[in-house]
Structure formats: structure tokens, C-alpha cells
Design a protein around this motif. Structure first.
Motif, PDB file in Angstrom:
ATOM      1  N   ARG A   4      36.487  65.746 -31.866  1.00 30.19           N
ATOM      2  CA  ARG A   4      36.799  65.653 -30.443  1.00 30.19           C
ATOM      3  C   ARG A   4      36.786  66.971 -29.847  1.00 30.19           C
ATOM      4  O   ARG A   4      36.863  67.872 -30.477  1.00 30.19           O
ATOM      5  CB  ARG A   4      38.262  65.013 -30.328  1.00 30.19           C
ATOM      6  CG  ARG A   4      38.598  63.822 -31.000  1.00 30.19           C
ATOM      7  CD  ARG A   4      39.944  63.354 -30.760  1.00 30.19           C
ATOM      8  NE  ARG A   4      40.661  62.697 -31.949  1.00 30.19           N
ATOM      9  CZ  ARG A   4      41.840  62.059 -31.755  1.00 30.19           C
ATOM     10  NH1 ARG A   4      42.714  62.090 -30.708  1.00 30.19           N
ATOM     11  NH2 ARG A   4      42.320  61.431 -32.736  1.00 30.19           N
ATOM     12  N   THR A  43      44.290  66.758 -28.132  1.00 29.00           N
ATOM     13  CA  THR A  43      44.755  65.697 -27.010  1.00 29.00           C
ATOM     14  C   THR A  43      44.329  66.017 -25.702  1.00 29.00           C
ATOM     15  O   THR A  43      44.698  65.094 -25.088  1.00 29.00           O
ATOM     16  CB  THR A  43      46.244  65.481 -27.176  1.00 29.00           C
ATOM     17  OG1 THR A  43      46.766  66.879 -26.851  1.00 29.00           O
ATOM     18  CG2 THR A  43      46.601  65.689 -28.516  1.00 29.00           C
ATOM     19  N   GLU A  45      45.851  67.947 -23.642  1.00 32.75           N
ATOM     20  CA  GLU A  45      46.979  67.763 -22.847  1.00 32.75           C
ATOM     21  C   GLU A  45      47.566  69.219 -22.805  1.00 32.75           C
ATOM     22  O   GLU A  45      47.280  70.050 -23.983  1.00 32.75           O
ATOM     23  CB  GLU A  45      47.978  66.879 -23.514  1.00 32.75           C
ATOM     24  CG  GLU A  45      47.344  65.495 -23.389  1.00 32.75           C
ATOM     25  CD  GLU A  45      48.453  64.381 -23.765  1.00 32.75           C
ATOM     26  OE1 GLU A  45      49.538  64.904 -24.586  1.00 32.75           O
ATOM     27  OE2 GLU A  45      48.388  63.377 -23.587  1.00 32.75           O
TER      28      GLU A  45
END
Length: 203
Positions: A4, A43, A45
Motif C-alpha cells: 500500500r 492507512t 490517515e
């Protein structure tokens, strides 16, 4: 396995500090207020975000070796934050004022200590002293006002003025007193010398 990738667009960066995969950075908003943010690229975030009091926007935050930093928020709260989690570990109303020029935080198992230095000291030093910098054990520098707080409740336990000194720092233990060492300047009429000073301060 899946890879990711998080992308973080930002400009006018004040600070960038990587802690593992976590990034702590600061950025000025449209009103030139400094925002501190912790970003997790896994994430994509933000784990933490807060605005710094303008008085300290040029020299905050401060860090220690325990993976945390401290700063004064725009709501005049002094906060200690874990870098990897964004968790606020300790917060109190800021005990300083507009003359505060430097802040240092250290801790033991039961207390947080806040050392404030002011651009205009409230009282002249009675005797010239310096830190002991050649110790082989961990220590933290203290000069000026020192506040002690209960780390669970945030209640102020005491505060007093200190000359420049080195406080032995072992945060994993609860010591019954602070051990403060300093070198003090002795000025007889014809010569100058230093003497070692030790003070045990009841916590």
C-alpha cells in the motif's frame, strides 16, 4: 502480499520527522498558524492534528528519546504526545506566560516535570552555576522554574526556582527525590574556581 502506498500533498513544510512508517510534520495554514500533524501512510490517515500557540510556532515541538514530543496548543494547553500513536499522554494548562522562551519536559513513573525558562527571569540568580555535562549516567538539564505534576490526574504537586543543574534521569523508576548536580563558580578576591554541588529535592 499487498503493498500500500499513501500520498501526502503538502507545502511550506515546517518540520518532517519519520518514526518508523509514521511521519510527524508541521505546516502553516492560510492564517500563518502552525499545524502539527501525525500521518500514517499505511492507512493514509492523520493520527493527530492540532494548532500550536503562535508564541511558540518557530521553535516547537520538542522531543525526547522516549518517542514523544511536547508543545503548547492554541488553547494554551501543554501536551505530551506519543509519536507512533498520536495519543495525548499528558496535558495541563500551560503554566508559563508571554515571557516564556523555552520549555523542557521529563518524567518518572509517577510524575511529569515541566521546566520553564523566561526571557526575563523573575529573580536574579543568587550564585552562578552550570550543568554537570560529563556524567556517565542519563541526565536532563534544568534551569529556572520547575513544576512537578501527578501524571495520572495532572494535579500540580509543587514548583520552585532552580539554578542551572543536571537532574539524573531514570524515567523507568519512581525515585523518592530528584538528584540535582551542578558546578558552582566561587569567586574569591584573586582567583576563580568551581565546586561541585549536590541537592536532593523531595518529590
Amino acid at each position: 502480499h499487498e503493498i500500500r502506498e499513501g500520498r501526502l500533498p503538502f507545502s511550506r513544510s515546517y518540520l518532517r520527522l519519520a518514526e518508523g512508517r509514521i511521519l510527524l510534520y508541521g505546516e502553516y495554514d492560510h492564517d500563518q498558524n502552525l499545524m502539527l500533524r501525525i500521518w500514517d501512510p499505511l492507512t493514509n490517515e492523520h493520527l493527530f492534528e492540532d494548532r500550536v500557540l503562535p508564541q511558540f510556532s518557530q521553535n516547537f515541538p520538542y522531543f525526547d528519546s522516549g518517542g514523544q514530543f511536547w508543545y503548547v496548543s492554541s488553547k494554551r494547553e501543554l501536551k505530551v504526545v506519543g509519536i507512533e500513536s498520536g495519543e495525548v499522554r499528558f496535558r495541563i494548562p500551560f503554566p508559563g506566560d508571554d515571557s516564556t522562551s523555552s520549555i523542557h519536559v521529563f518524567e518518572d513513573r509517577e510524575r511529569f516535570y515541566v521546566n520553564l525558562q523566561r526571557s526575563v527571569p523573575p529573580e536574579p540568580a543568587a550564585q552562578s552555576s552550570t550543568e554537570v555535562r560529563d556524567m556517565l549516567i542519563p541526565w536532563t538539564p534544568v534551569r529556572g522554574e520547575l513544576f512537578a505534576y501527578d501524571r495520572e490526574s495532572g494535579r500540580e504537586l509543587w514548583h520552585r526556582q532552580f539554578p542551572a543543574c543536571s537532574v539524573i534521569s531514570v524515567p523507568e523508576y519512581r525515585l523518592p527525590f530528584l538528584m540535582c548536580l551542578s558546578r558552582r563558580l566561587v569567586q574569591p578576591q584573586r582567583s576563580r574556581s568551581t565546586t561541585m554541588s549536590f541537592e536532593a529535592v523531595d518529590c
